[in-house]
Motif scaffolding. Structure first.
Motif, PDB file in Angstrom:
ATOM      1  N   ARG A  14      12.886  68.961  46.085  1.00 36.75           N
ATOM      2  CA  ARG A  14      13.215  69.117  44.662  1.00 36.75           C
ATOM      3  C   ARG A  14      13.816  70.507  44.394  1.00 36.75           C
ATOM      4  O   ARG A  14      14.777  70.646  43.655  1.00 36.75           O
ATOM      5  N   LEU A  67      17.454  70.756  45.658  1.00 31.24           N
ATOM      6  CA  LEU A  67      18.365  70.001  44.795  1.00 31.24           C
ATOM      7  C   LEU A  67      18.610  70.752  43.492  1.00 31.24           C
ATOM      8  O   LEU A  67      19.733  70.779  42.976  1.00 31.24           O
ATOM      9  N   SER A  72      22.278  72.404  42.413  1.00 28.32           N
ATOM     10  CA  SER A  72      22.851  71.866  41.178  1.00 28.32           C
ATOM     11  C   SER A  72      22.974  72.922  40.086  1.00 28.32           C
ATOM     12  O   SER A  72      23.423  72.621  38.984  1.00 28.32           O
ATOM     13  N   THR A 111      21.727  66.811  49.582  1.00 30.89           N
ATOM     14  CA  THR A 111      21.798  67.795  48.496  1.00 30.89           C
ATOM     15  C   THR A 111      23.212  67.926  47.956  1.00 30.89           C
ATOM     16  O   THR A 111      23.426  67.977  46.735  1.00 30.89           O
ATOM     17  N   VAL A 121      24.043  64.980  45.754  1.00 32.49           N
ATOM     18  CA  VAL A 121      23.347  65.014  44.463  1.00 32.49           C
ATOM     19  C   VAL A 121      23.973  66.058  43.545  1.00 32.49           C
ATOM     20  O   VAL A 121      24.178  65.810  42.348  1.00 32.49           O
ATOM     21  N   VAL A 173      18.015  64.548  39.697  1.00 28.87           N
ATOM     22  CA  VAL A 173      17.340  65.237  40.806  1.00 28.87           C
ATOM     23  C   VAL A 173      16.065  64.508  41.185  1.00 28.87           C
ATOM     24  O   VAL A 173      15.811  64.227  42.369  1.00 28.87           O
ATOM     25  N   HIS A 220      16.628  61.349  43.137  1.00 29.11           N
ATOM     26  CA  HIS A 220      17.094  61.535  44.510  1.00 29.11           C
ATOM     27  C   HIS A 220      16.078  62.260  45.388  1.00 29.11           C
ATOM     28  O   HIS A 220      16.169  62.180  46.619  1.00 29.11           O
TER      29      HIS A 220
END
Length: 421
Positions: free
Chosen positions: A96, A99, A103, A143, A146, A323, A326
């Motif tokens: 988590r 990601l 992002s 990653t 995403v 997030v 995924h």
């Protein structure tokens, strides 16, 4: 196999700690190899930017303390000095966190796009150094996918907000009109290019680009009708600059207090606005003690950044939904790896039973029994062998009242579904 992240960022550590724990391009490969030589650590990627240093590792029984000790030893610092500033995440939270970082959801500037390029570079460096393998390779490729979806499906990156944008915004607040001013940009990376673009869009009078590699300085300056110089020429041109924005990868300051003092005398104490985005710092901290100098670091930009990021909050909430979805997808893949080995062992066991029974059936045919009789023997014996252990375990579960095991057996063998068809 487990995943772990250990790191610090602009939220957990001040700049003087962050700059002591950076991994420059000259040492990062050696650091990666040293890290993967530690007991129980198999794969590693190091992400090192001006706002964060993070170690992503796969391990068997490694601990936070072990990795913290390595980080301190590599940089010549006592673990107790850095430990209070560190965070760590394991397995699902590690996924988590990465990601979110890629992002732009964990950046000082919410949704800033540069971090994805930095994450890609970190992975490429680890890949080239052969410290990234099956697990981190899959994680980082996941990653990137995403982060691209977040950028495409939300408005997280629509507002022109970045550290570079914040620096230029602050310059505009101080000077209001940039048309008669000269900006000296030190470095030629992505952040400096963004600063140059923002300055040019807001009509700055003149741009000077200083860089260690003069060719890169010329390339960047040429896009904005600027002038290029080498780092060693800064002392000759600093007096011309009303605005200085610096972001290099130099391990030592490139602008000292004495150089700035000399420039102020030539300027007859007209003020200089300076922004040091680099970590480690490019401009000696003592420069802030001088009159007629307004020196800001990346930490000082926080207030400016906060004012420009409110519009991204709603988009960030949407991004977190992506997030979270995924994260579960990747963890499902990771958990499935445990089942792969079990499936392979179970198939080998079944194939061994098949081969043994088949050999006995063939011997029966060779000894004179009819093929039909031998086939019936094969089918009956193989069925009994395959069902013996599961039947015994299910019977025992019923005897001892293990209802969860009975339910699991029903799900696994689809018993009810089969009998009702």
């Amino acid at each position: 196999m487990a995943l772990i992240t250990l790191g610090l960022n602009h939220k957990t550590a001040p700049i003087d700690i962050r700059e002591r724990l950076t991994f420059g391009p000259d040492i990062i490969v050696a650091a990666l190899r040293s890290l993967t030589e530690q007991p129980e650590i198999d794969e590693a990627v190091i992400l090192s930017t001006c706002n964060r240093t993070e170690l992503y590792c796969t391990h068997n029984r490694s601990s936070r303390e072990q990795i913290c000790n390595w980080l301190g030893e590599f940089h010549g610092l006592e673990p107790e000095t850095i430990s209070p500033f560190l965070y760590h995440h394991q397995d699902q939270e590690c996924v988590r966190h990465l990601l979110k970082v890629a992002s732009g959801l964990d950046s000082m500037v919410l949704g800033e796009p540069q971090i994805l390029g930095q994450v890609k570079q970190a992975f490429q460096t680890a890949n080239d150094a052969s410290t990234s393998g099956k697990f981190l390779g899959r994680l980082f490729q996941h990653t990137f996918s995403v982060a691209k979806q977040v950028r495409t499906d939300t408005a997280i990156g629509h507002s022109p907000v970045s550290v570079a944008f914040a620096a230029v915004s602050l310059a505009r607040q101080i000077f209001s009109d940039l048309s008669q001013l000269t900006a000296l940009l030190i470095g030629a990376g992505e952040t400096i290019e963004l600063a140059a673009r923002h300055l040019h869009q807001h009509g700055v009078g003149r741009i000077i680009v200083a860089n260690r590699t003069l060719e890169k300085a010329h390339q960047l300056a040429g896009h904005f009708d600027g002038y290029a110089i080498g780092l060693t020429e800064i002392h000759n041109h600093l007096a011309e600059a009303d605005i200085v924005i610096s972001s290099t990868a130099s391990p030592l300051p490139v602008v000292g207090k004495g150089t700035v003092e000399s420039a102020l005398k030539k300027r007859k104490h007209q003020p200089i606005f300076m922004v040091d985005i680099a970590v480690p710092r490019d401009i000696e901290s003592e420069v802030s003690e001088l009159n007629d100098v307004y020196l800001y670091t990346v930490d000082d930009l926080q207030e400016v950044i906060q004012e420009n990021m409110r519009s991204r909050q709603e988009a960030a909430e949407q991004a977190m939904e992506i997030v979270d979805l995924h994260v579960e997808e990747f963890m499902g893949w990771l958990r499935s790896l445990d089942a792969v080995g079990m499936i392979q062992d179970y198939r080998r066991q079944a194939e061994q039973m098949r081969d043994e029974v088949l050999e006995r059936a063939l011997k029966q045919i060779q000894s004179g029994k009819s093929p039909e009789e031998s086939l019936r023997f094969l089918a009956h014996t193989l069925t009994n062998k395959l069902l013996h252990t599961p039947s015994t375990q299910i019977r025992q579960a019923g005897f001892t009242g293990q209802s969860e095991l009975l339910e699991a057996a029903n799900t696994l063998f689809q018993i009810n579904d089969k009998t009702t068809q």
